[in-house]
Design a protein around this motif. Sequence first.
Motif, PDB file in Angstrom:
ATOM      1  N   SER A   1      39.654  -4.019  46.401  1.00  0.00           N
ATOM      2  CA  SER A   1      39.052  -2.919  47.243  1.00  0.00           C
ATOM      3  C   SER A   1      38.726  -3.602  48.795  1.00  0.00           C
ATOM      4  O   SER A   1      39.161  -2.880  49.738  1.00  0.00           O
ATOM      5  CB  SER A   1      37.836  -2.168  46.914  1.00  0.00           C
ATOM      6  N   ASN A   2      38.067  -4.618  48.609  1.00  0.00           N
ATOM      7  CA  ASN A   2      37.729  -5.326  50.099  1.00  0.00           C
ATOM      8  C   ASN A   2      38.943  -5.597  50.864  1.00  0.00           C
ATOM      9  O   ASN A   2      39.244  -5.445  51.925  1.00  0.00           O
ATOM     10  CB  ASN A   2      36.838  -6.474  49.769  1.00  0.00           C
ATOM     11  N   ASN A   3      39.878  -6.304  50.212  1.00  0.00           N
ATOM     12  CA  ASN A   3      41.108  -6.723  50.862  1.00  0.00           C
ATOM     13  C   ASN A   3      41.884  -5.434  51.147  1.00  0.00           C
ATOM     14  O   ASN A   3      42.676  -5.446  52.525  1.00  0.00           O
ATOM     15  CB  ASN A   3      42.325  -7.423  49.613  1.00  0.00           C
ATOM     16  N   THR A   4      41.999  -4.304  50.457  1.00  0.00           N
ATOM     17  CA  THR A   4      42.931  -3.081  50.822  1.00  0.00           C
ATOM     18  C   THR A   4      42.088  -2.471  52.040  1.00  0.00           C
ATOM     19  O   THR A   4      42.688  -2.022  52.967  1.00  0.00           O
ATOM     20  CB  THR A   4      42.545  -2.132  49.727  1.00  0.00           C
TER      21      THR A   4
ATOM     22  N   LEU B   1      40.348  -4.231  54.325  1.00  0.00           N
ATOM     23  CA  LEU B   1      40.497  -5.138  55.454  1.00  0.00           C
ATOM     24  C   LEU B   1      41.938  -5.029  56.038  1.00  0.00           C
ATOM     25  O   LEU B   1      42.201  -4.840  57.190  1.00  0.00           O
ATOM     26  CB  LEU B   1      40.382  -6.582  55.026  1.00  0.00           C
ATOM     27  N   HIS B   2      42.824  -4.815  55.049  1.00  0.00           N
ATOM     28  CA  HIS B   2      44.181  -4.466  55.578  1.00  0.00           C
ATOM     29  C   HIS B   2      44.422  -2.978  56.264  1.00  0.00           C
ATOM     30  O   HIS B   2      44.970  -2.773  57.534  1.00  0.00           O
ATOM     31  CB  HIS B   2      45.035  -4.180  54.351  1.00  0.00           C
ATOM     32  N   ILE B   3      43.499  -2.103  55.714  1.00  0.00           N
ATOM     33  CA  ILE B   3      43.645  -0.483  56.446  1.00  0.00           C
ATOM     34  C   ILE B   3      43.032  -0.783  57.707  1.00  0.00           C
ATOM     35  O   ILE B   3      43.579  -0.131  58.958  1.00  0.00           O
ATOM     36  CB  ILE B   3      42.800   0.410  55.578  1.00  0.00           C
ATOM     37  N   GLU B   4      41.830  -1.471  58.025  1.00  0.00           N
ATOM     38  CA  GLU B   4      41.036  -1.673  59.215  1.00  0.00           C
ATOM     39  C   GLU B   4      42.133  -2.287  60.108  1.00  0.00           C
ATOM     40  O   GLU B   4      42.101  -1.742  61.509  1.00  0.00           O
ATOM     41  CB  GLU B   4      39.865  -2.636  58.753  1.00  0.00           C
ATOM     42  N   SER B   5      42.697  -3.528  59.796  1.00  0.00           N
ATOM     43  CA  SER B   5      43.478  -4.141  60.743  1.00  0.00           C
ATOM     44  C   SER B   5      44.945  -3.271  61.223  1.00  0.00           C
ATOM     45  O   SER B   5      45.154  -3.558  62.461  1.00  0.00           O
ATOM     46  CB  SER B   5      44.080  -5.508  60.096  1.00  0.00           C
TER      47      SER B   5
END
Length: 141
Positions: free
Chosen positions: A33-36, A38-42
């Motif tokens: 979830s955190n990786n997802t 972070l990806h969405i935020e970037s």
Amino acid sequence: MPDAADQMLAGLAARRRSLAKQISKIDEIMERSNNTLLHIESNNKALAQNASAQESQKVYNLKPECELAVVRILQNFRQLMQSSDQREDTGSALDGCLAYRHRVEHLGSSVRKLVALCDTVNQMRSFQAEQEAQEFGDESP
């Protein structure tokens, strides 16, 4: 009784193992979830930067008189900023105050001129709207 104690201990051990498995599963899910996120935020940041770059490059079509007025305003702004940067530090505090007062008066005068121009444009618009209303009123039987 020893049987009951052994069963309780075995049950507690089984619960600990299942809790450990659940905790590891939850950790995996949280990591994904955190990786997802972070990806969405970037991606959102990248899209926002691209959008702001496009928005800052809007093209406006101006009449030549308006374009000259904008150029003059920008030139006066540059001169004003340069004069404030080039002010000598050796001058007295009174000289600095007088210079700032002069700039404030100049800016106040410019603001009054812009307000007068805005009022004139609004009067012209209302006069034009009245004329158009009269023309449409005259045309109807």
